[in-house]
Structures are given as C-alpha cells and as structure tokens.
Design an enzyme around this catalytic site. Structure first.
Site, short mmCIF file in Angstrom:
data_model
loop_
_atom_site.label_atom_id
_atom_site.label_comp_id
_atom_site.label_asym_id
_atom_site.label_seq_id
_atom_site.Cartn_x
_atom_site.Cartn_y
_atom_site.Cartn_z
N LYS A 294 8.91 -6.85 -6.19
CA LYS A 294 8.87 -5.42 -6.50
C LYS A 294 9.13 -5.14 -7.98
O LYS A 294 8.57 -4.22 -8.54
CB LYS A 294 9.87 -4.63 -5.65
CG LYS A 294 9.42 -4.49 -4.21
CD LYS A 294 10.19 -3.37 -3.52
CE LYS A 294 9.75 -3.21 -2.08
NZ LYS A 294 10.58 -2.26 -1.34
N LYS B 198 2.47 0.03 2.75
CA LYS B 198 2.34 1.45 2.44
C LYS B 198 1.93 1.64 0.99
O LYS B 198 1.34 2.65 0.63
CB LYS B 198 3.69 2.16 2.62
CG LYS B 198 4.29 2.11 4.00
CD LYS B 198 5.61 2.91 4.01
CE LYS B 198 6.47 2.64 5.22
NZ LYS B 198 7.68 1.85 4.94
N LYS C 73 0.19 -8.76 2.70
CA LYS C 73 0.61 -8.05 3.91
C LYS C 73 0.16 -6.58 3.86
O LYS C 73 -0.01 -6.03 2.77
CB LYS C 73 2.11 -8.22 4.15
CG LYS C 73 2.98 -7.31 3.40
CD LYS C 73 4.45 -7.46 3.74
CE LYS C 73 5.14 -6.54 2.76
NZ LYS C 73 6.51 -6.40 2.80
#
Ligand code: TYM
Length: 332
Positions: free
Chosen positions: A111, A197, A194
């Site tokens: 991230k 969102k 994956k």
C-alpha cells in the site's frame, strides 16, 4: 459458544471477493457463534478519504452486511469509530508491538509503494488497530480472506506479548477461519491480481450491488484463454484466469472445484460464462436489490449502527478495565 469478530473497510464498492471470501461466510457463522461485524472506518482513514464519501460508504457497507443475511438483532453490526475502546487499545498495542514485527507486514509495503516516507503513521500501525479490534472483545475466531492471514498472526503475537509482559492470561489467541474456495478471488482482468475495491477498472470486479446487465457484461469481458475447460483441477495450474472463474463458480454453487471441472470438462468459455452469469445474478441480484432499498433509508441503517455500538461498548468496557488494571493505570 466462541466469539467472532471481523471487519470490512468502507472504502468503496463491496465486491464478489468480499462476499465470497468473507461476508457470505459471516452470515453462515452467525448460528454457531456470538458475532461482532464491524465497518472499520478508523482503518479507512489510514489513507486519505473524502468525508462525504466515507459517510456514504459506511452506510452502503452496512446495508451490504444486512442484505447478505446478517441479522443485526442476533449479531452486533457497528462502525468502529463509535466505540472508542478500539482507538484506546490500539494505542496500548502500539506500545507492545515492535517495529521489527510491523516491518514484516507485506500489505504495508504494497500500500505504501514507492512513496513510503509519505505514508501515514496510521497505515504503518494499521495491524495494531486490527489486533485491538479483535482482542477488545476477546474474540476467539476471525473469519477473513487469505490476504488478512499475516495480520491475524500479528494479532496472536500481540496477545501473547501483552499477556507475558504483564503476567496475565487476559487475551486469547484468536484463530483465523479461512475458506478453501474463494479465500482469494482474483481480478477479472488479470488473474495474478486480487479483486479489489481500489482497482481503477470497474471491469476487474463484480460489485455486490451491480445490476444483472453489468454482471453479464463484466463476465462476458472477463479475460480467459483460448483452451476449453479442463476435466480436472490439475489442468488449471498454469491458467490463472480459468482457475479464478471456475473457483468463483464453485463457491457460488457450493461445490468443489473438482466437481465443477467434471461438469464442464471440454466446454467452451462462452458456454461456461453464460452459466456463470446466471449463477452470479441469481446469487447477487436479491442482495443488490435489498442493498439499494436500505441505502434509500439511512435512518434505518443508522439505527442498526447505534444499537450495535451500544452493545459493543458494553462488551468492551470490562475488558478494557482489565487491560488498564494489568498495566497499572489508576482507574478513577
Ligand atoms: P477489507 O475491507 O479489505 O476486506 C474485507 C474482507 O474481505 C476479504 N477480501 C477478499 N476475500 C477473497 N478475495 C478477495 N479478492 C478479497 N478482497 C477482500 C478480506 O480478506 C476481508 O476478510 N483489514 C481488514 C479489515 C479489518 C479486520 C479487522 C478483519 C479491520 N479489523 C479485524 C478482521 C478482524 C480489511 O482491510 O478488509
């Protein structure tokens, strides 16, 4: 009866990965456990959020949990920021967990990316807040998708470290519950990523509130390869997109991947995609409709969250007192 805690971030559309990897299972577990399901808005703000969107997403995710069949009377559904014990215990765990433990967390590395110096301190300490979520209620079981496994291991380490630092048996070792099928649903555009969102392409995911037409179009456009479907799972090893679609079919129909391969042996993707669309629409259609109805009634959603937060606070308070006591805080 064991106690379950699990959480989901209000950071955008709930998708099929959230549903199959976590939320559908949460609904199934409610009959065997005492469950707390949390919309983790404090986790969401570890990256910048637009306040209006955060409000709307919090209500939409809550609607998704209810629409997926989690009964807010039998279970506790609430948003994290409303129970201040999460933040308090997270601070305590900031003073238990070691930098070396957090430095190993792969999700932070992903991230934060190249701009590590720019990441918030909250993003780095994110797993400590997760440990606080779970241990604030002495939860024994945590149903999650595969991507949360490492964070769960850290929660176990923190529980043990706290107990041994203060010579108490306060926190249990929470056990992960990770499904065999659909623990990791992949993007429809790239079988090595994956479903997420935050993927900029909406074609990479099926959202829980998508219309039947959207679902059909996304599955039609989903990436595949030119071969027909294999007769058994060994033929999927080097075919990530095929493996993903078959895995989704297996999860949605509650069958094994073996059984789905046997059923569709040598079928073409176009036939298979038609059947997958019907199955996905049959499963998600009613949930999406109920989500839309609930989102239209924010007062109903807020009432659920208010009641959930009150019940969560009542469970958390005595456990927090035990923790403060163990550390020697004077409680007045
Ligand atoms: P979040 O919001 O990313 O995802 C919610 C749940 O959905 C699962 N999931 C998936 N499962 C299968 N395939 C996918 N593509 C996929 N994408 C997401 C996640 O594993 C998760 O179970 N840190 C957590 C939220 C959290 C939490 C907690 C979880 C906060 N505190 C305490 C458990 C216990 C998160 O970001 O989930």
């Amino acid at each position: 009866m064991g106690r379950i805690f699990s959480g989901v971030q209000p950071t955008g559309n709930l998708h099929l990965g959230n549903y199959l990897g976590a939320i559908r299972n949460w609904a199934r577990l409610q009959k065997d456990y005492d469950c707390l399901y949390c919309v983790v808005d404090l986790h969401a703000i570890t990256v910048p959020q637009d306040p209006k969107e955060l409000t709307a997403n919090t209500r939409e995710v809550t609607a998704g949990l209810i629409a997926a069949g989690i009964d807010p009377k039998d279970n506790i559904i609430f948003n994290q920021s409303q129970v201040s014990g999460h933040a308090e215990l997270a601070w305590i765990f900031n003073c238990v967990a070691r930098l070396g433990w957090l430095n190993r967390m792969t999700q932070f590395k992903e991230k934060a990316g190249k701009h590590r110096e720019n990441a918030t301190v909250g993003l780095y300490a994110y797993p400590n807040l997760m440990a606080a979520d779970i241990l604030l209620y002495k939860a024994t079981h945590v149903p999650v998708g595969d991507d949360q496994k490492q964070h769960l291991e850290l929660s176990r380490d923190i529980a043990q470290a706290f107990n041994s630092m203060f010579d108490v048996e306060l926190f249990p070792q929470p056990e992960p519950i990770i499904l065999e099928t659909a623990a990791r649903v992949m993007s429809l555009r790239d079988g090595s990523k994956k479903m997420s969102k935050s993927d900029p392409s909406d074609y990479s995911r099926i959202n829980m509130a998508d219309s039947a037409d959207d679902i059909a179009q996304k599955i039609r456009k989903a990436r595949t390869d030119p071969e027909p479907l294999p007769a058994d799972p060994s033929g999927l090893e080097t075919r990530p997109e095929a493996a993903n679609l078959i895995g989704i079919y297996a999860a949605l129909s509650d069958q094994s991947v073996d059984a789905v391969c046997a059923e569709f042996a040598d079928a073409s993707f176009s036939d298979f995609k038609g059947r997958l669309t019907d199955l996905a629409v049959a499963n998600l259609g009613p949930i999406g409709d109920e989500m839309k109805r609930l989102v239209g009634d924010p007062a109903e959603i807020d009432a659920v969250l208010r009641d959930g937060a009150e019940r969560a606070r009542a469970l958390a308070e005595p456990i927090l007192r035990e923790a403060r006591n163990a550390m020697g805080f004077v409680q007045v």
